[in-house]
Design a protein around this motif. Structure first.
Motif, mmCIF file in Angstrom:
data_model
loop_
_atom_site.group_PDB
_atom_site.id
_atom_site.type_symbol
_atom_site.label_atom_id
_atom_site.label_comp_id
_atom_site.label_asym_id
_atom_site.label_seq_id
_atom_site.Cartn_x
_atom_site.Cartn_y
_atom_site.Cartn_z
ATOM 1 N N VAL A 171 40.416 -60.819 44.723
ATOM 2 C CA VAL A 171 39.619 -61.967 44.306
ATOM 3 C C VAL A 171 38.221 -61.514 43.912
ATOM 4 C CG1 VAL A 171 38.670 -64.145 45.070
ATOM 5 C CG2 VAL A 171 40.957 -63.487 45.768
ATOM 6 N N ILE A 220 35.139 -61.407 35.637
ATOM 7 C CA ILE A 220 34.717 -62.627 34.939
ATOM 8 C C ILE A 220 33.197 -62.648 34.750
ATOM 9 C CG2 ILE A 220 34.596 -65.133 35.134
ATOM 10 C CD1 ILE A 220 37.368 -64.496 34.645
ATOM 11 N N SER A 258 34.639 -72.484 49.703
ATOM 12 C CA SER A 258 34.519 -71.282 48.884
ATOM 13 C C SER A 258 34.714 -71.621 47.410
ATOM 14 C CB SER A 258 35.547 -70.242 49.308
ATOM 15 O OG SER A 258 36.798 -70.567 48.770
ATOM 16 N N LEU A 259 34.115 -70.805 46.580
ATOM 17 C CA LEU A 259 34.172 -71.076 45.144
ATOM 18 C C LEU A 259 34.499 -69.798 44.385
ATOM 19 C CD1 LEU A 259 33.524 -72.614 42.488
ATOM 20 C CD2 LEU A 259 31.152 -71.958 42.836
ATOM 21 N N ILE A 260 35.512 -69.879 43.556
ATOM 22 C CA ILE A 260 35.778 -68.785 42.634
ATOM 23 C C ILE A 260 35.623 -69.354 41.230
ATOM 24 C CG2 ILE A 260 37.470 -67.111 41.827
ATOM 25 C CD1 ILE A 260 38.744 -67.366 44.618
ATOM 26 N N ASN A 261 34.633 -68.859 40.542
ATOM 27 C CA ASN A 261 34.331 -69.422 39.233
ATOM 28 C C ASN A 261 34.911 -68.518 38.144
ATOM 29 O OD1 ASN A 261 33.268 -70.691 37.046
ATOM 30 N ND2 ASN A 261 31.167 -70.750 37.835
ATOM 31 N N LEU A 262 35.963 -68.978 37.515
ATOM 32 C CA LEU A 262 36.629 -68.137 36.514
ATOM 33 C C LEU A 262 36.241 -68.515 35.086
ATOM 34 C CD1 LEU A 262 40.237 -67.881 37.987
ATOM 35 C CD2 LEU A 262 38.358 -66.292 38.214
ATOM 36 N N SER A 263 35.242 -69.362 34.978
ATOM 37 C CA SER A 263 34.896 -69.816 33.633
ATOM 38 C C SER A 263 34.216 -68.714 32.842
ATOM 39 C CB SER A 263 33.947 -71.002 33.735
ATOM 40 O OG SER A 263 32.771 -70.588 34.383
ATOM 41 N N VAL A 264 34.425 -68.740 31.552
ATOM 42 C CA VAL A 264 33.811 -67.757 30.660
ATOM 43 C C VAL A 264 33.026 -68.514 29.608
ATOM 44 C CG1 VAL A 264 34.204 -65.920 29.018
ATOM 45 C CG2 VAL A 264 35.654 -66.108 31.011
ATOM 46 N N GLN A 284 36.580 -61.740 40.221
ATOM 47 C CA GLN A 284 35.314 -62.437 39.997
ATOM 48 C C GLN A 284 34.303 -61.530 39.307
ATOM 49 O OE1 GLN A 284 34.434 -65.981 41.354
ATOM 50 N NE2 GLN A 284 33.435 -65.433 39.469
ATOM 51 N N ARG A 305 30.068 -72.561 33.814
ATOM 52 C CA ARG A 305 29.217 -71.390 34.082
ATOM 53 C C ARG A 305 27.803 -71.827 34.463
ATOM 54 N NH1 ARG A 305 29.702 -66.652 36.145
ATOM 55 N NH2 ARG A 305 31.913 -67.001 35.964
ATOM 56 N N LYS A 340 31.122 -63.520 51.555
ATOM 57 C CA LYS A 340 30.729 -64.851 51.990
ATOM 58 C C LYS A 340 30.611 -65.801 50.807
ATOM 59 C CE LYS A 340 27.638 -66.776 55.431
ATOM 60 N NZ LYS A 340 26.366 -66.580 56.102
ATOM 61 N N GLN A 341 30.048 -65.273 49.728
ATOM 62 C CA GLN A 341 29.810 -66.119 48.564
ATOM 63 C C GLN A 341 31.127 -66.600 47.966
ATOM 64 O OE1 GLN A 341 27.456 -64.144 45.649
ATOM 65 N NE2 GLN A 341 26.138 -65.918 45.423
ATOM 66 N N ILE A 342 32.083 -65.696 47.904
ATOM 67 C CA ILE A 342 33.358 -66.064 47.309
ATOM 68 C C ILE A 342 34.253 -66.715 48.338
ATOM 69 C CG2 ILE A 342 35.309 -65.135 46.031
ATOM 70 C CD1 ILE A 342 33.538 -63.012 44.978
ATOM 71 N N GLY A 343 33.970 -66.458 49.611
ATOM 72 C CA GLY A 343 34.721 -67.132 50.658
ATOM 73 C C GLY A 343 35.963 -66.392 51.075
ATOM 74 N N GLN A 346 32.357 -60.478 31.946
ATOM 75 C CA GLN A 346 32.721 -61.089 30.663
ATOM 76 C C GLN A 346 31.645 -62.064 30.224
ATOM 77 O OE1 GLN A 346 36.586 -62.647 31.514
ATOM 78 N NE2 GLN A 346 37.642 -60.888 30.632
ATOM 79 N N ASN A 347 31.089 -62.758 31.192
ATOM 80 C CA ASN A 347 30.027 -63.699 30.855
ATOM 81 C C ASN A 347 28.760 -63.001 30.396
ATOM 82 O OD1 ASN A 347 30.660 -66.614 31.223
ATOM 83 N ND2 ASN A 347 31.576 -65.746 33.054
#
Lengths: 327, 269
Positions: free
Chosen positions: A54, A61, B97-103, A58, B70, A45-48, A64-65
């Motif tokens: 996908v 990523i 929807s959101l896909i956040n690819l930022s690092v 995510q 981020r 749901k969060q990513i849609g 990585q953060n």
């Protein structure tokens, strides 16, 4: 001898401990299943999207953060780095590590429960196997028979091994049957990657290969069985040495839980490798999940578990045959 | 009675020995497997026929960039991108929807590498809105002062930045010709310090560079942030004196929302 073993097993069945364990499984597995389904749903749901690629991307990523955080201890960084590499490998080879299905749940479940949940179930039957007979006095009846003492103890140990096998297998079967209601019963021949190896902080993939999930499950449950047998053997020793049921269980619970805690609290302290209860996560070698404690290898884990079992067994037999039970 | 006893005897032993031997086989198999690993059999990647269906969503955001995207510095952890998503969600009937690819910590060179990965480009294909923050780490390294106050070095970094932004936008366009790209400009977190004159000059120059590159592409919008933080940096910056705080992010999100709701015509009726 077979008669003695049968007698012991009959006692176990009559004591209803095994049914209590099955009851625990029947109650807890649906809860775990529901929790897992919720997590998947929320992530989707969060990513849609429910597209696993996908989701996996995510996750990579996000990890990585986490790596960029300066407060993260080095050993966690190494762990996360390896995790990322593994997930990228899954992505590159187009294999969904979490394709839904009851067999996948079984796999996740054994990987998560091998170090704590399964050992605790084993302790329930093992911790007072001998001490209960001492405290109730029935041991006298047993020993007045014309059988040698070590044979009596051996029959108890063999029946314990059978019971441990029964528990592990029941966990597998019940988690399949119960989680399938939600996730569906398919997915036995789904490809699973195994054979990841780590060397100096890099993930080696030269031995990585695919195997059908049923084979992976057989092996994973086999490994968790080895871990459970060590737990059963050590508990067996405790039940010979300690007279009270409550303190026997207390000792075993404390040992297992502190093994798990030590892994989390001080992965850099090398000495904890030689404590059997930090070595229970054998399935990690199969899944290639990075191991937090430095210098842990499969031969070492097997060696430590084996050594503890042998010493525990010897102690149990020596102590039992010398003990004055009639006092 | 006797046969009953026999039945029980047999069933207990069958169950016991069966479970024991199944698990024994499993453990032996795994030990063989682990001690003598087979060579990789992945030359022919398994074809997974069941391509998971991508659920169609409207207003799909794929965000790229550095710590600003981020949300570093926002106590709630949302950053402008989550605030923007929430605002957009309010005015949209379907799931945003959101896909956040930022690092966090990424420079334009890092983003350039990331954008070339096949998985990133797959995700970009499905995007409708692509917000992007990049360059802050090229110009200001980490949360220190200016990395190099030597104008020649900064100039060199600027040229790399120019080239990278060009590459990144070209690559996004290659994957997705329809999505609107929103690129945030740089602000000067050190606007209230003694070297403000020089840093202001740098930021202005870099923003100009970004705008010039952007001008070459369709449906790429430059969103200035310089003005937002200029007058009262303390109020809108996090305690690290580099990242925006929640108020700062809110202002950035407002700008983006305003533009998107105009552009995409997603106003509530």
């Amino acid at each position: 001898m077979i008669g003695l073993v049968y007698n012991e097993m009959l006692k176990m069945v009559r004591k209803k401990r095994l049914w209590v364990i099955l009851g625990i499984l029947v109650i807890l597995i649906p809860i775990f299943t529901y929790a897992q389904a919720q997590t998947l749903e929320r992530a989707a749901k969060q990513i849609g999207t429910s597209d696993w690629k996908v989701v996996l991307k995510q996750q990579i990523i996000d990890q990585q953060n986490r790596l960029t955080s300066s407060r993260l201890p080095e050993e966690w960084k190494a762990f996360i780095k390896l995790n990322i590499q593994q997930q990228e490998y899954y992505l590159k080879n187009n294999i969904d590590p979490t394709a839904p299905g009851a067999p996948t749940f079984m796999r996740k479940f054994v990987e998560e429960s091998v170090s704590l949940f399964l050992p605790l179930l084993v302790v329930i039957i093992a911790a007072d196997l001998v001490s209960s007979e001492l405290s109730s006095g029935t041991i006298k009846l047993l020993l007045t028979r014309p059988v040698r003492r070590w044979k009596v103890l051996l029959s108890k140990y063999i029946s314990l091994l059978f019971a441990t096998s029964f528990i592990v297998l029941s966990t597998a079967i019940l988690s399949y049957l119960l989680s399938g209601v939600v996730f569906g019963y398919g997915g036995w021949d789904l490809p699973v990657l195994s054979g990841f190896q780590e060397k100096n902080g890099a993930l080696l993939t030269e031995f990585v290969h695919l195997m059908p999930q049923w084979k992976y499950l057989l092996m994973a449950y086999g490994l968790s069985w080895l871990a459970c047998i060590t737990v059963a053997t050590v508990s067996f020793m405790v039940s010979v040495l300690v007279r009270s049921t409550a303190s026997g269980m207390g000792i075993m619970l404390a040992a297992i839980i502190s093994g798990n805690l030590l892994m989390q609290l001080s992965p850099t302290w090398g000495a904890i490798k030689y404590f059997a209860f930090t070595q229970l996560r054998l399935t990690d070698y199969l899944s290639g999940r990075p191991i937090l404690i430095e210098g842990m290898t499969l031969p070492l884990s097997i060696g430590v578990l084996g050594a503890w079992s042998v010493v525990a067994l010897i102690t149990a037999f020596v102590s039992f045959s010398r003990r004055d039970v009639l006092a | 009675m006797h046969s009953n006893h026999r039945m029980r005897w047999i069933s207990i032993f069958v169950v016991a020995i069966a479970s024991f031997s199944i698990l024994l086989i499993g453990s032996i198999m795994s030990l063989i497997e682990l001690f003598r690993p087979q060579a990789s059999n992945l030359q022919t990647p398994a074809s997974q026929k069941t391509a998971s269906p991508t659920s169609p969503t409207i207003g799909r955001i794929v965000s790229l960039g550095d710590s600003l995207t981020r949300g570093i510095g926002d106590d709630s952890g949302k950053g402008y991108i989550q605030l923007f998503r929430e605002q957009l969600q309010k005015s949209s009937k379907s799931e945003v929807s959101l896909i956040n690819l930022s690092v966090s910590g990424a420079t334009s060179t890092d983003l350039r590498k990331q954008i070339s990965q096949p998985e990133t480009s797959n995700l970009l294909k499905s995007a409708e809105i692509i917000p992007l923050t990049i360059g802050g780490n090229d110009l200001f390294r980490g949360s220190g002062r200016l990395e190099n106050t030597d104008p020649a070095t900064v100039e060199k970094a600027r040229l790399t930045y120019q080239e990278n932004v060009d590459f990144i936008l070209k690559e996004i366009r290659k994957q997705n010709s329809k999505a609107t790209i929103f690129m945030f400009g740089l602000y000067n977190p050190f606007g209230d310090l003694s070297e403000a004159k020089q840093t202001n000059e740098f930021v202005a120059k870099w923003n100009e560079t970004a705008q010039q590159v952007i001008a070459k592409y369709d449906r790429v919008v430059f969103i200035p942030t310089y003005d937002l933080f200029q007058l009262d940096p303390k109020r809108y910056l996090f305690t690290d004196h580099f990242h925006p705080n929640q108020n700062g992010y809110q202002r950035m999100a407002n700008r983006l929302t305003q533009l998107v709701i105009d552009q995409e015509g997603m106003e509530t009726k």
